[in-house]
Structures are given as C-alpha cells and as structure tokens.
Design an enzyme around this catalytic site. Structure first.
Site, PDB file in Angstrom:
ATOM      1  N   HIS A 176      -7.039  -6.417   0.147  1.00 51.84           N
ATOM      2  CA  HIS A 176      -5.920  -5.478   0.150  1.00 51.84           C
ATOM      3  C   HIS A 176      -4.718  -6.007   0.926  1.00 51.84           C
ATOM      4  O   HIS A 176      -3.637  -5.425   0.847  1.00 51.84           O
ATOM      5  CB  HIS A 176      -6.386  -4.153   0.771  1.00 51.84           C
ATOM      6  CG  HIS A 176      -5.402  -3.033   0.651  1.00 51.84           C
ATOM      7  ND1 HIS A 176      -4.863  -2.630  -0.556  1.00 51.84           N
ATOM      8  CD2 HIS A 176      -4.837  -2.225   1.598  1.00 51.84           C
ATOM      9  CE1 HIS A 176      -4.034  -1.626  -0.361  1.00 51.84           C
ATOM     10  NE2 HIS A 176      -3.984  -1.366   0.930  1.00 51.84           N
ATOM     11  N   SER A 180       0.839  -1.189   0.000  1.00 53.88           N
ATOM     12  CA  SER A 180       0.000   0.000   0.000  1.00 53.88           C
ATOM     13  C   SER A 180       0.886   1.256   0.000  1.00 53.88           C
ATOM     14  O   SER A 180       1.699   1.439  -0.898  1.00 53.88           O
ATOM     15  CB  SER A 180      -0.958  -0.050   1.201  1.00 53.88           C
ATOM     16  OG  SER A 180      -2.046   0.826   1.040  1.00 53.88           O
ATOM     17  N   ASP A 202      -9.349  -6.441  -3.786  1.00 56.99           N
ATOM     18  CA  ASP A 202      -8.863  -5.237  -3.105  1.00 56.99           C
ATOM     19  C   ASP A 202      -9.891  -4.118  -3.269  1.00 56.99           C
ATOM     20  O   ASP A 202     -10.204  -3.704  -4.376  1.00 56.99           O
ATOM     21  CB  ASP A 202      -7.518  -4.814  -3.701  1.00 56.99           C
ATOM     22  CG  ASP A 202      -6.776  -3.781  -2.855  1.00 56.99           C
ATOM     23  OD1 ASP A 202      -7.453  -2.991  -2.174  1.00 56.99           O
ATOM     24  OD2 ASP A 202      -5.535  -3.777  -2.902  1.00 56.99           O
TER      25      ASP A 202
END
Length: 309
Positions: free
Chosen positions: A260, A99, A232
């Site tokens: 995610h 991320s 995600d």
C-alpha cells in the site's frame, strides 16, 4: 540530495497547520493518508525536491497539525489544501495523493480545477467499496471504547509481543509494520477522535462510502497518473484498473514489489516515475467553457461506473 526536514507551521482558520516545504521549481503537493503524516513521504521528498518545490502538509487531525472537533470530510480537506496553498502564495500545483490523500487529491481537482495542473493517485481511496476489514471494523459504533482499550499501554505491549501471529492473522502482508506504527500513534484521545471522524466520513461497516467514479470523466484533459502496489492489502489493486478505465487518458503504473506504500517500498522508482510523468505532460490549462461542455455531456454510462463498485 540532503534537505531540511523541519516542520513549518501556519495558522489557517484559527488552527495550526504543520507542513514540510523544501526544494525549488514547479510546486508539487503531497497529501498523505489516514492516520498518517507528511513523514510518510520522507523517502521521496529529497528526490522530488531536486526539481520541485515540494509541499507536504500534515492534514488537520493528523501529525503535528491541530486536532479539533471539526469537519473531516474529503471536501473539507480539499478546501484546507486550497487555503494552505493560498497562505503560502502558491496558485497551481501538481497534486500527489496517497490512500485517503488520493481521495482528497481527486476532490481538489474536482472543486478547484483551475489550481490543479496534474493528478497523481497512489493506492487511492474513492474508487470502490473494498477496503481492509480493520477499517470497516473501526467505523462501527463500538470503535471509541474499543480503540481506547486497544491503545492502552498494556495492550500495546501485548500487540508488540504478538506481532508474529498478528502479521499472519491480519493479512496485511508487507504493509503490516507501517500499519502497526500508525496504530501506536493513536494513543491520545484527540488523535483517536480525529482518526474516527475522518474514517467515518468515508467508510462504514460495508466499506468505502464515497466514490469519485461518477465524476472521473471530468479528468478529461487533466494529466493523470495512477500508481498502485500489486500487493496492496489495504485497498486492492483492482481499484487501480477501475480508476484507469474511468479516467480518460490516464496512465497506469503497477509496482510489482510494493504494497500500500509504494513511495516507501520503492522510493527511487516512485520518484523517477512521477518525474517522468511530469516531464512528459503539459500542465492542464483550465478552460471554464470546456469544463461546462464536459459537464453538459455528462459521464459515460457503464455498469461499473454507475454502480460505484
């Protein structure tokens, strides 16, 4: 493999940095995402530490690291990773970023290519504008008082009670529980301030601001693996295909049953995929002359890369 999960601490530039460091072998740097900590890697650290020295820091402003009023831009974080590695006498690493950590990993490879052997991006920021609406909302000017209210004890209790409704309304899918845990971690003013400064360095009400697409061509010769969860809901899986097209020679692996956080949803597969990638690729040997030649040639021209979408 059982590993010592103790947090270690070093002072860098006057700030206390927390990190986990376990195992032995070629160094592997794991960089977590926004409002998270090195604890996110707990399911895969023992697996990766069987063959690697694993370093998993808490980014400044996150976890058990200090949360000063400071520079929380991606470039500053990349410098922080270099400096922590220097303090630990580690010169070169394979970098795994999740991320926000993926954006930091790309920036680290861009700023310090001589120190980056391979690049692994997991549900990475910095590839396109799209991001979950909650993050766009949190970047707005009213976020400070709103977040203070939302993290007050009565509201947190209400959030727990309303979790079944929120699970549907927020459309986070299998990522809901972990995202809610991260929300509950923002109870202190310093944690909220660091969260908002970090978020606003890369996201505004229109989505992600920073893109690495204009520099992705520089990964030519850098072994690169892109991992993404098909479900995600924080950063859409379409960004994985965009990154794959923009990074010459990159490998792409989609985890069909993950959201995610594929390193948590499917830790054994995640570790095996990373290990297989490392075993099958030679570490980049930085060549300044070659780097200059790639820069002079410039990035390929395409509508997708030019627009940064």
């Amino acid at each position: 493999m059982e590993v010592d999960d103790t947090l270690h601490f070093r002072e860098v530039h006057g700030y206390r940095r927390a990190f986990r460091m376990v195992g032995d072998g070629p160094p592997l740097l794991l960089i977590h995402g926004l409002s998270d900590s090195s604890a996110t890697w707990a399911p895969v650290i023992p697996l990766l530490a069987e063959r690697h020295l694993v370093i998993a820091p808490d980014l400044l402003g996150h976890g058990a690291s200090d949360k000063p009023r400071a520079d929380y831009a991606v470039a500053a974080y990349a410098c922080g990773m270099r400096d922590l590695l220097s303090v630990l006498d580690i010169d070169r690493v394979t970098v795994v970023g999740h991320s926000l950590g993926g954006g930091i990993a790309m920036q680290f490879a861009y700023q310090f290519p001589e120190r980056c052997e391979r690049l692994v991006l997991v549900g990475s920021a910095g590839v396109g504008r799209e991001v979950h609406p909650l993050l766009r909302l949190a970047s707005s000017p009213l976020a400070e008082p709103g977040l203070a209210l939302l993290t007050a004890p009565p509201v947190r209790s209400a959030v727990r009670a309303l979790a079944p409704l929120l699970r549907v309304g927020l459309r986070l899918g299998r990522d809901f529980d972990y995202v809610i845990d991260r929300y509950h971690a923002l109870t202190s003013p310093t944690a909220r301030a660091a969260f908002l400064r970090t978020l606003r360095a890369g996201v505004d009400v229109n989505g992600q601001v920073i893109t690495m697409l204009d520099r992705c061509y520089l990964t030519l010769g850098m072994p690169t693996l892109i991992l993404w969860g098909a479900h995600d809901r924080v950063i859409p899986v379409e960004h994985a295909y965009t990154a794959h097209r923009a990074m010459p020679g990159s490998e792409l692996e989609i985890f069909a049953d993950s959201g995610h956080f594929p390193h948590q949803d499917e830790p054994e597969r995640f570790a095996k995929t990373v290990e297989s990638f490392i075993a099958a690729t030679a570490p980049q040997e930085f060549d300044p002359a070659r780097w200059r030649a790639i820069l002079r040639q410039g990035r390929p021209r395409s509508p997708e890369v030019s627009s940064g979408t």
